[in-house]
Motif scaffolding. Sequence first.
Motif, PDB file in Angstrom:
ATOM      1  N   LEU A 281       0.817  -1.217   0.000  1.00  0.00           N
ATOM      2  CA  LEU A 281       0.000   0.000   0.000  1.00  0.00           C
ATOM      3  C   LEU A 281       0.851   1.268   0.000  1.00  0.00           C
ATOM      4  N   ASP A 282       2.150   1.150  -0.222  1.00  0.00           N
ATOM      5  CA  ASP A 282       3.072   2.272  -0.055  1.00  0.00           C
ATOM      6  C   ASP A 282       2.818   3.458  -0.972  1.00  0.00           C
ATOM      7  N   ASN A 283       2.193   3.242  -2.121  1.00  0.00           N
ATOM      8  CA  ASN A 283       2.006   4.303  -3.098  1.00  0.00           C
ATOM      9  C   ASN A 283       0.510   4.519  -3.356  1.00  0.00           C
ATOM     10  N   PRO A 284      -0.170   5.302  -2.514  1.00  0.00           N
ATOM     11  CA  PRO A 284      -1.619   5.449  -2.666  1.00  0.00           C
ATOM     12  C   PRO A 284      -2.034   6.060  -4.001  1.00  0.00           C
ATOM     13  N   ALA A 285      -1.279   7.025  -4.495  1.00  0.00           N
ATOM     14  CA  ALA A 285      -1.626   7.626  -5.787  1.00  0.00           C
ATOM     15  C   ALA A 285      -1.437   6.606  -6.911  1.00  0.00           C
ATOM     16  N   GLY A 286      -0.414   5.769  -6.799  1.00  0.00           N
ATOM     17  CA  GLY A 286      -0.163   4.750  -7.805  1.00  0.00           C
ATOM     18  C   GLY A 286      -1.260   3.701  -7.862  1.00  0.00           C
ATOM     19  N   ILE A 287      -1.842   3.395  -6.704  1.00  0.00           N
ATOM     20  CA  ILE A 287      -2.955   2.446  -6.663  1.00  0.00           C
ATOM     21  C   ILE A 287      -4.087   2.949  -7.557  1.00  0.00           C
ATOM     22  N   ILE A 288      -4.378   4.235  -7.456  1.00  0.00           N
ATOM     23  CA  ILE A 288      -5.476   4.830  -8.226  1.00  0.00           C
ATOM     24  C   ILE A 288      -5.073   5.060  -9.674  1.00  0.00           C
TER      25      ILE A 288
ATOM     26  N   THR B 130      -4.182   8.361   3.650  1.00  0.00           N
ATOM     27  CA  THR B 130      -5.601   8.403   3.297  1.00  0.00           C
ATOM     28  C   THR B 130      -5.927   9.664   2.513  1.00  0.00           C
ATOM     29  N   ASP B 131      -5.371  10.784   2.924  1.00  0.00           N
ATOM     30  CA  ASP B 131      -5.594  12.038   2.189  1.00  0.00           C
ATOM     31  C   ASP B 131      -5.066  11.950   0.758  1.00  0.00           C
ATOM     32  N   ILE B 132      -3.871  11.398   0.584  1.00  0.00           N
ATOM     33  CA  ILE B 132      -3.297  11.243  -0.757  1.00  0.00           C
ATOM     34  C   ILE B 132      -4.175  10.330  -1.610  1.00  0.00           C
TER      35      ILE B 132
ATOM     36  N   ILE C 228     -11.041   0.361   9.258  1.00  0.00           N
ATOM     37  CA  ILE C 228     -12.392   0.885   9.518  1.00  0.00           C
ATOM     38  C   ILE C 228     -12.357   2.410   9.572  1.00  0.00           C
ATOM     39  N   GLU C 229     -11.352   2.965  10.254  1.00  0.00           N
ATOM     40  CA  GLU C 229     -11.221   4.424  10.317  1.00  0.00           C
ATOM     41  C   GLU C 229     -11.021   5.019   8.928  1.00  0.00           C
ATOM     42  N   ILE C 230     -10.182   4.386   8.117  1.00  0.00           N
ATOM     43  CA  ILE C 230      -9.927   4.864   6.757  1.00  0.00           C
ATOM     44  C   ILE C 230     -11.211   4.801   5.933  1.00  0.00           C
ATOM     45  N   CYS C 231     -11.968   3.726   6.078  1.00  0.00           N
ATOM     46  CA  CYS C 231     -13.257   3.631   5.376  1.00  0.00           C
ATOM     47  C   CYS C 231     -14.158   4.790   5.775  1.00  0.00           C
TER      48      CYS C 231
END
Length: 159
Positions: free
Chosen positions: A14-21, A55-57, A97-100
């Motif tokens: 999960l290290d690259n949140p922008a890359g996931i998207i 989460t913000d990213i 759960i918090e992130i959701c």
Amino acid sequence: MKLATTTADYQRRLDNPAGIIDFFKDTGFRHLDLNFYNGIYAQSPLLDDSWQKWTDILQIAASGNHKKFCQANAPAGNLHGEGGDFDTFLLANLRSIEICGMLKIPNLVIHAQDIGGYPSCQNRLMNLRRNKDFFAKLYSAMEENGVNLLLENSCDRHA
């Protein structure tokens, strides 16, 4: 109808949140199942202080690419465990759960588990009790964040 796909098939960490998207940018999918399944590892954003920034990213990347999360999948681990590994597993699930809640993801899919071994009535009752005890540890976070838990599979399968 919402046509969705999971982020699990295209991520190992999960290290690259922008890359996931970004991977889904030109795929035609507008809805994603955010997968936390492999989220328990050293320096995972689920387990350190960077989780809110992560989460913000992720939210900015999703919004910028016109993607919405329709559900998420909880981290994997042994819900029948004890000690440090169990504490890490519990923290990762509470954090998911918090992130959701922050991302307005209404549902988090989680797996019920059995203890293994030969099927018996005794194992069945123990499985049900242990699963109930684990899920009870998540109830207040679910309430606080407005997230439903969806049980996938069943601990009854082998019992």
